[in-house]
Design a protein around this motif. Structure first.
Motif, short mmCIF file in Angstrom:
data_model
loop_
_atom_site.label_atom_id
_atom_site.label_comp_id
_atom_site.label_asym_id
_atom_site.label_seq_id
_atom_site.Cartn_x
_atom_site.Cartn_y
_atom_site.Cartn_z
N ALA A 1 45.14 36.75 47.20
CA ALA A 1 44.42 35.49 46.99
C ALA A 1 42.95 35.65 47.35
O ALA A 1 42.06 35.13 46.65
CB ALA A 1 45.06 34.38 47.81
N ALA A 2 42.67 36.34 48.44
CA ALA A 2 41.27 36.55 48.84
C ALA A 2 40.52 37.37 47.81
O ALA A 2 39.35 37.09 47.48
CB ALA A 2 41.22 37.23 50.21
N ARG A 3 41.19 38.39 47.27
CA ARG A 3 40.53 39.21 46.24
C ARG A 3 40.25 38.41 44.98
O ARG A 3 39.18 38.52 44.38
CB ARG A 3 41.43 40.41 45.91
CG ARG A 3 41.44 41.49 47.00
CD ARG A 3 42.47 42.55 46.71
NE ARG A 3 42.40 43.65 47.65
CZ ARG A 3 43.35 44.57 47.79
NH1 ARG A 3 44.44 44.51 47.03
NH2 ARG A 3 43.21 45.54 48.67
N LEU A 4 41.22 37.58 44.57
CA LEU A 4 41.00 36.75 43.38
C LEU A 4 39.88 35.74 43.61
O LEU A 4 39.05 35.50 42.72
CB LEU A 4 42.30 36.02 43.02
CG LEU A 4 43.38 36.85 42.32
CD1 LEU A 4 44.63 36.01 42.09
CD2 LEU A 4 42.87 37.39 40.99
N ALA A 5 39.85 35.15 44.81
CA ALA A 5 38.79 34.18 45.11
C ALA A 5 37.42 34.85 45.08
O ALA A 5 36.45 34.29 44.55
CB ALA A 5 39.05 33.54 46.48
N LEU A 6 37.34 36.06 45.65
CA LEU A 6 36.07 36.77 45.66
C LEU A 6 35.65 37.13 44.23
O LEU A 6 34.48 36.95 43.85
CB LEU A 6 36.19 38.04 46.51
CG LEU A 6 34.95 38.93 46.57
CD1 LEU A 6 33.76 38.16 47.14
CD2 LEU A 6 35.22 40.17 47.38
N ALA A 7 36.60 37.63 43.43
CA ALA A 7 36.28 37.98 42.05
C ALA A 7 35.84 36.75 41.25
O ALA A 7 34.89 36.81 40.46
CB ALA A 7 37.48 38.65 41.38
N GLY A 8 36.53 35.63 41.46
CA GLY A 8 36.15 34.41 40.76
C GLY A 8 34.77 33.91 41.15
O GLY A 8 33.97 33.49 40.30
N ASN A 9 34.47 33.97 42.45
CA ASN A 9 33.15 33.53 42.91
C ASN A 9 32.04 34.44 42.38
O ASN A 9 30.95 33.97 42.01
CB ASN A 9 33.11 33.50 44.44
CG ASN A 9 33.95 32.38 45.01
OD1 ASN A 9 34.18 31.37 44.35
ND2 ASN A 9 34.41 32.55 46.23
N MET A 10 32.32 35.75 42.33
CA MET A 10 31.31 36.68 41.81
C MET A 10 31.09 36.45 40.31
O MET A 10 29.95 36.49 39.83
CB MET A 10 31.73 38.12 42.09
CG MET A 10 31.70 38.50 43.55
SD MET A 10 31.97 40.27 43.83
CE MET A 10 30.42 40.93 43.22
#
Length: 236
Positions: free
Chosen positions: A91-100
């Motif tokens: 979830a943290a990786r997806l959130a980071l990718a989405g924010n980027m």
């Protein structure tokens, strides 16, 4: 990401330690040696005292029988908590990718808007120059030139806000990429000049049932893992 990865490794090590202590037999091995002296006179015999070495060894094996299944359910709970940490990391990786991705698209939009506004300002300045020339030769009224000047100044006033938003987005991209933003509004590293043309939608969109898409969400999977752990704790 580093913190959540450490939590995941901790949960996995706890599971491995508990599995090793409950699923496999425990073996204890002991070795010893000592020097002893025996006097024949203590047993009513004649002769000189004798010395000898005494060696001993022992092996102990014990196994924890899980007749009621408590150990198995405890391992099941630890495995579910390790799954929870893994889904949390996803979830943290997806959130980071989405924010980027969002920041990159925003950066491209602001850059295009700044470029378009600058081009509009150049055209307005040229129109204003021609209006002043027409006023000089008596082909236009001063009011026309003043109106064009007001429009140009209004467009010029939009540029600082757009530059500020662009710099803020670039700094946000730097932070999301794990880099420190620079001082004085200059990023510490050169960002790629994202443009709107760099972003395209896939030719064929995947077809999926909404319920299947929801079940792929890491937060949903993490909640299911916590429910699994709670059920296993109840079983213990």
């Amino acid at each position: 990401l580093a913190s959540i990865s450490a939590n995941l490794r901790q949960a996995q090590e706890l599971l491995a330690a508990q599995a090793g202590s409950t699923q496999y037999p425990q073996v204890d091995v002991a070795l010893g040696s000592q020097r002893q002296q025996m006097s024949p006179s203590s047993q009513g015999l004649s002769g000189d005292a004798r010395q000898f070495s005494l060696y001993n060894a022992s092996v102990g094996v014990h196994y924890n029988l899980d007749l009621a299944g408590g150990n198995r359910r405890a391992l099941e709970a630890l495995a579910a908590r390790a799954d929870y940490r893994r889904f949390e990391l996803n979830a943290a990786r997806l959130a980071l990718a989405g924010n980027m991705a969002t920041a990159a698209i925003t950066r491209a939009r602001l850059a295009a808007q700044l470029e378009a506004t600058t081009a509009i300002l150049r055209v307005q300045d040229e129109q204003l120059r021609l209006a002043h020339e027409r006023v000089r030769i008596g082909q236009a009224s001063p009011d026309e030139a003043l109106s064009l000047q007001a429009q140009a100044e209004q467009t010029r006033a939009e540029l600082p806000a757009l530059r500020k938003q662009l710099q803020q987005t670039e700094h946000l991209l730097a932070v999301l990429a794990g880099r420190a933003p620079g001082t004085g509004g200059i990023p510490a590293f050169t960002l790629a000049d994202f443009t709107l043309a760099d972003f395209t939608l896939p030719v064929e969109m995947p077809l999926v049932v909404p319920s299947e898409l929801v079940r792929r969400r890491p937060d949903i999977q993490a909640s299911e893992a916590l429910l699994h752990a709670a059920n296993a704790d109840y079983g213990v």
